[in-house]
Design an enzyme around this catalytic site. Structure first.
Site, short mmCIF file in Angstrom:
data_model
loop_
_atom_site.label_atom_id
_atom_site.label_comp_id
_atom_site.label_asym_id
_atom_site.label_seq_id
_atom_site.Cartn_x
_atom_site.Cartn_y
_atom_site.Cartn_z
N GLU A 15 3.21 87.09 -30.82
CA GLU A 15 4.32 88.03 -30.97
C GLU A 15 5.41 87.78 -29.91
O GLU A 15 5.12 87.60 -28.73
CB GLU A 15 3.77 89.45 -30.83
CG GLU A 15 4.80 90.55 -30.94
CD GLU A 15 4.19 91.94 -30.82
OE1 GLU A 15 4.90 92.92 -31.09
OE2 GLU A 15 3.00 92.04 -30.44
N LYS B 162 8.01 93.83 -38.11
CA LYS B 162 6.89 94.68 -37.70
C LYS B 162 7.10 96.10 -38.18
O LYS B 162 8.20 96.67 -38.06
CB LYS B 162 6.76 94.64 -36.17
CG LYS B 162 5.51 95.33 -35.61
CD LYS B 162 5.40 95.08 -34.11
CE LYS B 162 4.13 95.67 -33.52
NZ LYS B 162 4.01 95.38 -32.08
N CYS C 216 0.86 92.23 -34.66
CA CYS C 216 0.07 93.02 -33.71
C CYS C 216 -0.37 94.37 -34.26
O CYS C 216 -1.28 94.47 -35.07
CB CYS C 216 0.82 93.17 -32.40
SG CYS C 216 -0.26 93.61 -31.00
#
Length: 560
Positions: free
Chosen positions: A41, A112, A148
């Site tokens: 990330e 994300k 994540c």
């Protein structure tokens, strides 16, 4: 399909270094016939860039780095992490994004969805959550790309309204790929495995998880990237606290062409959430994390040499041993500063330790300095009895000496305070609380003892007398820590309930702790927030550390 995981140690804002690391890994993967390579990330800029994200020039450098990297993504697919500008300009200006590069082009961008803003995370301050979800097709496979926290929401997390994998599953993907920057704590490794297993079990798809490695000031990323097959067997694990590049063959049926490390039946099903302090829990990982934290802090800041006060006590001994491991013994200078209240064995124990470690040390008595202070203060102090004022003069004299030597020779002062002391305010501002980096500030006293025993696992490095003698600040005749604090074996367990588990006084008392002791300790913790607010960065190894992840008012009435 041959998929590489590139577990790399990035330097926030060092675009040249980060870009070269990424390109080198891509070139090596191509040499080995890789089809796809996965990075962590925000790999382009490093995680977490915080308010650097508010600078347009910083975002421009991210885009420039992507333009350079994509020239190497010719015959191989590349997944890298970087910010992405929000073209709609509704909501935040940026997305936290994964860029899919192939044939020297940006083939797709995944945003994300789940933006954490708890503990050390503050992503919602900077990023807008994703509002669309698309698989990316590559060499006959449909890739479900998440970032994540996205895999930590399986549709049952009340923090988030959208489960991105549920959305992606509508397009029938073949494999899950996750770019992560998941910080280390001594409970987190099993949590990750349990979370990944839960995703694989729910979606019946293999999952490739690439985590960041390295220290960013106080936050440690341990790497420990994983590969799971469609049946939730652990088939790949990259090393902890090391950079690594490894490849895995993904078969068409969702299996991985690699030996099974842990069958699904042995992979944990739930998070590790200790209800009491276990001082030996994953102590080897704690050791490795602190060593990495020291080493990366110095390397990335351009420092080479450290200094610390060596008292002959357990905290300074463990700090010294950790620093020597991280930086090399020649680069760590210990200063022994005995006073008239220091015992003879304090000096001899500290000398023996430095001889065992082979690090340079000096002995600088503080008696004359201390006496000079008292003489100058006599007209003001008059004949008032000896008190904490005289005790703290000694501590601050030592702090001044250490900082003088540090300034003269270009050292960085390592602080040796432990979490138990910081919690209760058992330390002197501008004295033993001085320093550029808190090495043990997230380790309770009993964990410090566990670290000492681990350091001595093969040979006696820390003299046994340092480990077995009663801890003391040695600021008055016969002083012991137990004069001011409860026994550490009780204190640490109580503090763990309040700090890590966020239990209030009623809940703690209900566990059998003495009611008066609970009230006393919690009051000490809260009235000393002003001291911790002035403290240096602390290497984080627990689920709840003092510093960026714990925000408590300095002036507050609660439990005070």
């Amino acid at each position: 399909m041959k998929i590489f995981l590139a577990q790399q140690n990035y330097h926030i804002g060092n675009f040249e270094s980060n870009t070269q690391k990424i390109i080198c890994a891509i070139e090596e993967a191509k040499k080995q016939g890789g089809d796809l390579i996965l990075f962590s990330e925000l790999s382009v800029c490093g995680y977490a860039p915080k308010d650097f994200l508010e600078f347009d020039d910083f975002i421009g450098k991210c885009y420039a780095a992507i333009d350079e990297i994509k020239q190497y993504a010719d015959t191989i697919g590349v997944l890298i992490g970087a910010p992405d500008r929000n073209p709609v300009r509704e909501g935040k200006d940026l997305f936290n994004a994964a860029y899919f590069l192939y044939e020297k082009e940006v083939k797709g961008i995944a945003h994300k969805t789940c933006l954490p803003n708890y503990d050390v995370f503050d992503e919602y301050r900077y990023f807008e959550p994703a509002y669309d979800w698309k698989v990316m097709e590559f060499k006959g496979k449909k890739l479900a790309i998440t970032i994540c926290e996205d895999i930590w929401n399986l549709g049952d997390n009340p923090m988030y309204r959208i489960c991105p994998m549920d959305e992606l599953m509508k397009q029938q993907p073949d494999v899950m790929l996750n770019l992560s920057a998941s910080p280390f704590d001594y409970t987190h490794d099993e949590d990750r495995k349990a979370t990944i297993k839960a995703n694989v079990t729910k979606y019946k798809l293999p999952l490739f998880y690439c985590n960041a490695v390295g220290s960013q000031t106080e936050i440690i990323f341990d790497g420990t990237s994983y590969v799971f097959d469609k049946d939730a067997n652990l088939c790949g694990k990259l090393p902890s606290f090391q950079s690594s590049l490894q490849s895995f063959i993904l078969n068409d049926d969702g299996t991985i062409d690699a030996p099974i490390i842990e069958p699904a039946s042995r992979v944990p099903d739930k998070e590790l959430n200790p209800i009491a302090l276990e001082e030996n829990l994953n102590i080897e990982q704690v050791y490795d994390a602190i060593v990495m934290g020291i080493r990366d802090y110095f390397t990335k800041m351009g420092f080479t040499k450290a200094i610390l006060g060596s008292s002959g006590g357990i905290d300074s001994a463990v700090t010294l041993a950790l620093a020597c491991e991280a930086l090399g013994a020649d680069n760590v200078r210990a200063v022994l500063m005995p006073s008239e209240y220091s015992t003879g064995h304090s000096v001899s124990d500290a000398e023996a330790l430095s001889k065992n470690l082979n690090n340079p040390y000096d002995i600088v008595p503080i008696k004359n300095i201390y006496d000079s202070f008292l003489q100058e203060l006599k007209p003001i102090f008059k004949d008032l009895p000896f008190s904490i004022a005289e005790e703290n003069i000694q501590s601050r004299s030592r702090g001044n000496l250490l900082m003088a030597i540090a300034n003269k020779f270009g050292y960085i002062l390592l602080n040796t305070s432990n979490k138990s002391e910081l919690a209760t305010g058992y330390g002197t501002l501008y004295g033993d609380m001085a320093g550029g980096l808190g090495v043990l500030g997230d380790c309770y006293k009993m964990q410090v003892y566990a670290l000492a025993k681990y350091i001595n696992r093969n040979a006696e490095i820390i003299p046994e007398n340092i480990i077995t003698k009663a801890p003391s600040a040695e600021l008055r005749p016969g002083q012991k820590d137990s004069d001011s604090l409860p026994d550490y074996s009780i204190l640490d367990k109580l503090l763990f309930q309040y700090i890590e588990r966020r239990q209030g006084p009623k809940e703690i008392k209900a566990q059998g702790f003495d009611a008066a002791l609970v009230d006393r300790v919690l009051k000490m913790v809260n009235i000393n927030e002003y001291k911790r607010n002035q403290f240096c960065p602390i290497i984080r190894i627990s689920p709840k550390a003092f510093g960026v992840g714990r925000r408590v008012p300095i002036v507050g009435k609660y439990l005070s």
